[in-house]
Design a protein around this motif. Sequence first.
Motif, PDB file in Angstrom:
ATOM      1  N   HIS A  90      -2.193  -8.123  -0.696  1.00  0.00           N
ATOM      2  CA  HIS A  90      -3.208  -7.066  -0.734  1.00  0.00           C
ATOM      3  C   HIS A  90      -4.181  -7.282  -1.893  1.00  0.00           C
ATOM      4  CE1 HIS A  90      -5.132  -3.224  -0.391  1.00  0.00           C
ATOM      5  NE2 HIS A  90      -4.552  -2.710  -1.462  1.00  0.00           N
ATOM      6  N   SER A  91      -3.671  -7.797  -3.007  1.00  0.00           N
ATOM      7  CA  SER A  91      -4.514  -7.989  -4.199  1.00  0.00           C
ATOM      8  C   SER A  91      -5.522  -9.125  -4.028  1.00  0.00           C
ATOM      9  CB  SER A  91      -3.636  -8.251  -5.425  1.00  0.00           C
ATOM     10  OG  SER A  91      -3.060  -9.560  -5.380  1.00  0.00           O
ATOM     11  N   VAL A  92      -5.241 -10.082  -3.140  1.00  0.00           N
ATOM     12  CA  VAL A  92      -6.138 -11.242  -3.005  1.00  0.00           C
ATOM     13  C   VAL A  92      -6.954 -11.223  -1.714  1.00  0.00           C
ATOM     14  CG1 VAL A  92      -4.768 -12.729  -4.506  1.00  0.00           C
ATOM     15  CG2 VAL A  92      -4.286 -12.677  -2.053  1.00  0.00           C
ATOM     16  N   LEU A  93      -6.557 -10.417  -0.738  1.00  0.00           N
ATOM     17  CA  LEU A  93      -7.314 -10.329   0.513  1.00  0.00           C
ATOM     18  C   LEU A  93      -8.346  -9.211   0.365  1.00  0.00           C
ATOM     19  CD1 LEU A  93      -4.315 -10.743   2.969  1.00  0.00           C
ATOM     20  CD2 LEU A  93      -6.257 -12.328   2.771  1.00  0.00           C
ATOM     21  N   PRO A  94      -9.635  -9.552   0.376  1.00  0.00           N
ATOM     22  CA  PRO A  94     -10.671  -8.582  -0.025  1.00  0.00           C
ATOM     23  C   PRO A  94     -10.840  -7.392   0.899  1.00  0.00           C
ATOM     24  CG  PRO A  94     -11.670 -10.601   0.829  1.00  0.00           C
ATOM     25  CD  PRO A  94     -10.196 -10.874   0.692  1.00  0.00           C
ATOM     26  N   ASN A  95     -10.474  -7.512   2.158  1.00  0.00           N
ATOM     27  CA  ASN A  95     -10.711  -6.413   3.105  1.00  0.00           C
ATOM     28  C   ASN A  95      -9.392  -5.989   3.748  1.00  0.00           C
ATOM     29  OD1 ASN A  95     -12.161  -4.543   4.573  1.00  0.00           O
ATOM     30  ND2 ASN A  95     -12.968  -6.013   6.053  1.00  0.00           N
ATOM     31  N   SER A  96      -8.383  -5.782   2.908  1.00  0.00           N
ATOM     32  CA  SER A  96      -7.042  -5.477   3.415  1.00  0.00           C
ATOM     33  C   SER A  96      -6.643  -4.036   3.143  1.00  0.00           C
ATOM     34  CB  SER A  96      -6.011  -6.418   2.791  1.00  0.00           C
ATOM     35  OG  SER A  96      -5.954  -6.265   1.386  1.00  0.00           O
ATOM     36  N   VAL A  97      -5.756  -3.544   4.013  1.00  0.00           N
ATOM     37  CA  VAL A  97      -5.147  -2.227   3.849  1.00  0.00           C
ATOM     38  C   VAL A  97      -3.635  -2.425   3.835  1.00  0.00           C
ATOM     39  CG1 VAL A  97      -4.811   0.061   4.850  1.00  0.00           C
ATOM     40  CG2 VAL A  97      -7.054  -1.051   4.994  1.00  0.00           C
ATOM     41  N   LEU A  98      -2.979  -1.854   2.844  1.00  0.00           N
ATOM     42  CA  LEU A  98      -1.539  -2.047   2.657  1.00  0.00           C
ATOM     43  C   LEU A  98      -0.755  -0.862   3.207  1.00  0.00           C
ATOM     44  CD1 LEU A  98       0.738  -3.765   1.379  1.00  0.00           C
ATOM     45  CD2 LEU A  98       0.329  -2.522  -0.762  1.00  0.00           C
ATOM     46  N   HIS A  99       0.241  -1.162   4.070  1.00  0.00           N
ATOM     47  CA  HIS A  99       1.132  -0.141   4.614  1.00  0.00           C
ATOM     48  C   HIS A  99       2.554  -0.463   4.151  1.00  0.00           C
ATOM     49  CE1 HIS A  99      -2.055   1.040   7.541  1.00  0.00           C
ATOM     50  NE2 HIS A  99      -2.280  -0.256   7.604  1.00  0.00           N
ATOM     51  N   ILE A 100       3.037   0.248   3.149  1.00  0.00           N
ATOM     52  CA  ILE A 100       4.422   0.078   2.710  1.00  0.00           C
ATOM     53  C   ILE A 100       5.257   1.131   3.431  1.00  0.00           C
ATOM     54  CG2 ILE A 100       6.025   0.088   0.778  1.00  0.00           C
ATOM     55  CD1 ILE A 100       4.059  -2.260   0.819  1.00  0.00           C
ATOM     56  N   LEU A 101       6.201   0.668   4.230  1.00  0.00           N
ATOM     57  CA  LEU A 101       6.952   1.550   5.120  1.00  0.00           C
ATOM     58  C   LEU A 101       8.298   1.897   4.492  1.00  0.00           C
ATOM     59  CD1 LEU A 101       6.042  -0.522   8.278  1.00  0.00           C
ATOM     60  CD2 LEU A 101       4.897   1.523   7.417  1.00  0.00           C
ATOM     61  N   PRO A 102       8.584   3.167   4.311  1.00  0.00           N
ATOM     62  CA  PRO A 102       9.787   3.583   3.585  1.00  0.00           C
ATOM     63  C   PRO A 102      11.073   3.374   4.384  1.00  0.00           C
ATOM     64  CG  PRO A 102       8.623   5.501   4.410  1.00  0.00           C
ATOM     65  CD  PRO A 102       7.750   4.316   4.697  1.00  0.00           C
TER      66      PRO A 102
END
Length: 294
Positions: free
Chosen positions: A259-271
């Motif tokens: 997520h930190s290096v992909l400029p157009n990314s959205v992060l979904h952390i699933l619990p």
Amino acid sequence: MDDPSYESGVVHLSDARQLHYVALGPKDASVVVYFHGMFSSAVSILQLDRHKNARLIAFDRPAYGFSSPLSSNFSYETSIRDVEYALNELGVGRFSVVGWSSGGPYCLACAAILRDRVQRVDLISSDGPYSSPAFPQGLLQLHDRVFAFLLRTRVGRSLLSFVFLCLCSQVHWCFPLYRYSSFALMTEDEQDQFASKWNGWYEKQALHAMSRSYGGSFTDLLLERRDWGFRLEDIQCPVGIWHGDLDRAVSVEIAHFLHSVLPNSVLHILPNVGHFAVLWEYWQEIIESALTSS
């Protein structure tokens, strides 16, 4: 198979090799290309839920399943060029890509190399660029550290190659060991789901994956730990990153790094989800995401 949208066949590549594919869903729907994980195969999509608005296409990568052995100079780019040729033959224009585990880097390679055709990327429990100077080596799991250590020397590479050869050439006999090693990477909930629903599917698609060669899985291992040949920072299309916070195979911190290096990314952390359940439980939501740019 009863599904009238089901299609299976091979595309004959320009160098006389062949690429096996499986396709599902309406032929006039938006195309989503699925990249399978290590020790997996194109037939893995048969167990996943259909989506009425998606034409899902999966390929056996070279040396997997019914596809031909690897070309002499294999890389992420040569693999993606095979996919490009096959999609041209199948009449596919623009498309989105989804990849699970070792399939994730192939998705990113596809977005980097075929940037004018790839509309969107969705990564599921994806591996990361382990050899990149920017990648924090402290994020590696124990098994990845062992792989990295062995791959530094010719003797280590030969030993790993031999292990993969034994596992894959004798897959019918080794499957209990293979299943046990997968169990070790699952959460307790995933183990329960696997035992009740996914065990037969997992064995079937794994047997297909390794029916002819061990080279595909070993190649995935090697490529993940080499220079990928493209820059993640140059990928401009939307990227969804889906990762369980209980992943024992690929640390959730790798998702944060991507997520930190992909400029157009959205992060979904699933619990409360592990490496496998992201694919099982969130598949429909991920496909909906893949279709948002179609």
